[in-house]
Structure formats: structure tokens, C-alpha cells
Design a protein around this motif. Structure first.
Motif, short mmCIF file in Angstrom:
data_model
loop_
_atom_site.label_atom_id
_atom_site.label_comp_id
_atom_site.label_asym_id
_atom_site.label_seq_id
_atom_site.Cartn_x
_atom_site.Cartn_y
_atom_site.Cartn_z
N VAL A 1 0.86 -1.19 0.00
CA VAL A 1 0.00 0.00 0.00
C VAL A 1 0.89 1.24 0.00
N GLY A 2 0.32 2.35 -0.38
CA GLY A 2 1.08 3.58 -0.42
C GLY A 2 0.96 4.37 0.87
N ASP A 3 1.40 5.61 0.81
CA ASP A 3 1.24 6.53 1.94
C ASP A 3 -0.14 7.18 1.93
N VAL A 4 -0.90 6.87 0.88
CA VAL A 4 -2.24 7.44 0.71
C VAL A 4 -3.28 6.31 0.77
N ASP A 5 -4.36 6.56 1.47
CA ASP A 5 -5.50 5.63 1.46
C ASP A 5 -6.20 5.81 0.12
N PHE A 6 -5.88 4.95 -0.81
CA PHE A 6 -6.28 5.14 -2.20
C PHE A 6 -7.79 5.27 -2.36
N GLU A 7 -8.54 4.40 -1.72
CA GLU A 7 -9.98 4.35 -1.96
C GLU A 7 -10.68 5.63 -1.51
N SER A 8 -10.31 6.15 -0.35
CA SER A 8 -10.96 7.39 0.10
C SER A 8 -10.42 8.59 -0.67
N ALA A 9 -9.13 8.56 -1.01
CA ALA A 9 -8.53 9.69 -1.73
C ALA A 9 -9.10 9.83 -3.14
N ARG A 10 -9.36 8.72 -3.79
CA ARG A 10 -9.85 8.80 -5.17
C ARG A 10 -11.26 9.38 -5.24
#
Length: 297
Positions: A248-257
Motif C-alpha cells: 500500500v502507499g502513503d495514501v489511502d487510495f480508496e478514500s482519496a480517489r
């Protein structure tokens, strides 16, 4: 709809664009050569080096593989670097980090010939970057500039937040974004572990570059509507799958998108660009050292 910035596709374009430059060098009797030096038995480091060598072979760059026993004296690594510096057939030198504890990593960086320092981490090359006259831009920040340009993200006049202050990503990224040059002219804030109210900083940004090495530390609530999000993090976390983990990245992908206008995925975002820009720097180094002019993508 949030645009997913495809790092694999942009990296492929960079590699394809290097073809003409490599052909021009070949016509002049020059084959770019990159030496990778590994002094580690860490599986991740071994994988990274192997991938870089495969990339070289794919585009027509000679890959020189050197492995040193992690228990060997530091002098063995230093002497190897000295030999590569003196070898006119070697255009680029990359020492895979981290090195063992008994090796001074700063001495490793200082020892590499600045003309062959295709990572861009030698103090002389760092100084040239800060002065706005880079010899070689560090691969990850340069790759991020390419991703932003490909996505049509305007940096000039933008408010950018870089989360992380590492020598490899955070510091050079901030420097490139603020410079009076293409891909720059942004107003840059650098945040880190001592930053108070990180969310207030990121919510005011047009561009957020997350490079702190903390899994999913930035979520959609911390972003402005329509912001561009570049996720540099690659973190292994426990998962209920066959491997027992996931990246996973440093960003919560699902909420960020749900909020971002454009975002890079992990994997498949910044990582491929880092490797592509290493090839770019190796070709550029070969051109500089041989005097054969080429056009770079």
C-alpha cells in the motif's frame, strides 16, 4: 471522474523515447553501460537490482552486475567504486542502498564520480540541483515531474505540499517544484513528522506528494476537491491472502480517489517512473561523457 495516472504507461513512453538516443550512440560506436553494485543479501534489494538490470537489457543498455559480500570490509566496496570510476566503458554507477552498517553510506555517495552518479546523490550533483543547474535529476522526483506533465497538471502558480523530507525524494522534489523552470514555479510547503496539523496543510494544496513512508497516512478527508495526489510510498502491510501481505502507499487510495482529481496507484504509479528515469540518466551520462549529442524524451 478521478483520473488514475498510469505510471507503467508513462514509463513505457520514456523507454520508447530513449530508443532514438541509444541508436544515435550506437551509430557513434557507443553503448551506454550501467554498473549496479549490491552489497546486501536483502531480498528486496536483490529484486530492485534485478529489475533495473532487466530494464537496461530491454532498451539496449549494458548492465554490469557486481555483488559484494555484505560481510566484506568497507574498503572492498570503496575500491570497487574507484575501479568503476576509472573504467571508461562504464557510464553510470548505482550502489544499491542500504549498505551494511559498517559501511559509511555518505562516503559511498561521495566516492562515485559525479559524472557517473546517475542517482544524482553526490554532494556536487545535489548542489547543482539546488542551484538550478542539475547535471542529473534524482530519478524519483524527475519521474514525478514527468507524471505531472503527462497528466496535464500545471505546477506554475500551484500550491504544492511535499510530505516527507528525505534526501532521496522529499528535499529534491521540493526543490524541483519551486525552481524557475518547466515543471516548477510552484509554491511549496514541506511537511514532516514534526508538522502540526498536517491535514490543514494538505487540504490547502493543489498538488500533494506523499513520501513519508507511513502506510495510508493521508486519506480523502485531508485533501482538497480536485487535488492531484502523487503517492511515492511503498509499504508492506499484513493481509489475508496467500502472501500474507500487500503493498500500500502513503495514501489511502480508496478514500482519496473519491476527492482527488488525479491520483497515482500503488503499485503502478511512481515506481516504474523511478526505474525509467535511471535509464534516462544513464543515456544522458553516456552522451555527456562521449560528446555524442542525443535528444532525450
Amino acid at each position: 471522474m478521478t483520473a488514475i495516472i498510469d505510471g507503467d504507461a508513462v514509463a513505457s513512453d520514456v523507454r520508447d523515447g530513449l530508443g532514438d538516443a541509444i541508436d544515435a550512440l550506437a551509430d557513434a560506436g557507443q553503448t551506454p553501460a550501467l554498473a549496479t553494485v549490491l552489497m546486501s543479501d536483502d531480498p528486496a534489494s536483490e529484486t530492485y537490482v534485478s529489475m533495473k538490470q532487466d530494464d537496461c537489457e530491454e532498451v539496449g543498455i549494458e548492465a554490469i552486475d557486481i555483488e559484494i559480500d555484505p560481510d566484506a570490509p568497507a574498503a572492498e566496496l570503496y575500491d570497487t567504486i574507484d575501479d568503476l570510476n576509472a573504467d571508461d566503458d562504464v557510464n553510470g554507477i548505482l550502489v544499491q542502498m542500504p549498505v551494511p552498517d559498517h559501511v559509511d553510506d555518505r562516503e559511498v555517495l561521495r566516492r562515485i564520480d559525479p559524472e557517473k552518479d546517475v542517482d544524482g546523490f553526490h554532494p556536487e550533483n545535489v548542489g547543482r540541483l539546488v542551484a538550478g543547474n542539475a547535471r542529473y535529476k534524482p530519478c524519483t522526483p524527475h519521474g514525478i515531474q514527468k507524471l505531472l506533465a503527462h497528466a496535464g497538471v500545471e505546477t506554475e502558480g500551484a500550491d504544492a505540499v511535499v510530505v516527507g523530507r528525505s534526501d532521496i525524494v522529499g528535499k529534491p522534489m521540493a526543490n524541483l517544484l519551486m525552481q524557475k523552470a518547466a515543471g516548477g514555479n510552484a509554491t511549496v510547503t514541506v511537511c514532516h513528522s514534526r508538522t502540526e496539523d498536517l491535514a490543514a496543510k494538505t487540504r490547502g494544496a493543489d498538488i500533494v506528494i506523499a513520501a513519508a513512508g507511513v502506510p495510508e497516512m493521508i486519506d480523502g478527508s485531508m485533501l482538497a476537491e480536485g487535488a492531484t495526489v502523487i503517492d511515492v510510498g511503498v509499504n508492506r502491510v499484513d493481509a489475508d491472502n496467500d502472501k500474507g501481505y500487500e503493498l500500500v502507499g502513503d495514501v489511502d487510495f480508496e478514500s482519496a480517489r473519491e476527492v482527488a482529481g488525479a491520483i497515482t496507484p500503488v503499485p503502478g504509479g511512481v515506481g516504474p517512473m523511478t526505474r525509467a528515469m535511471l535509464l534516462y540518466n544513464t543515456v544522458k551520462a553516456t552522451s555527456r561523457q562521449t560528446g555524442v549529442e542525443v535528444t532525450l524524451p
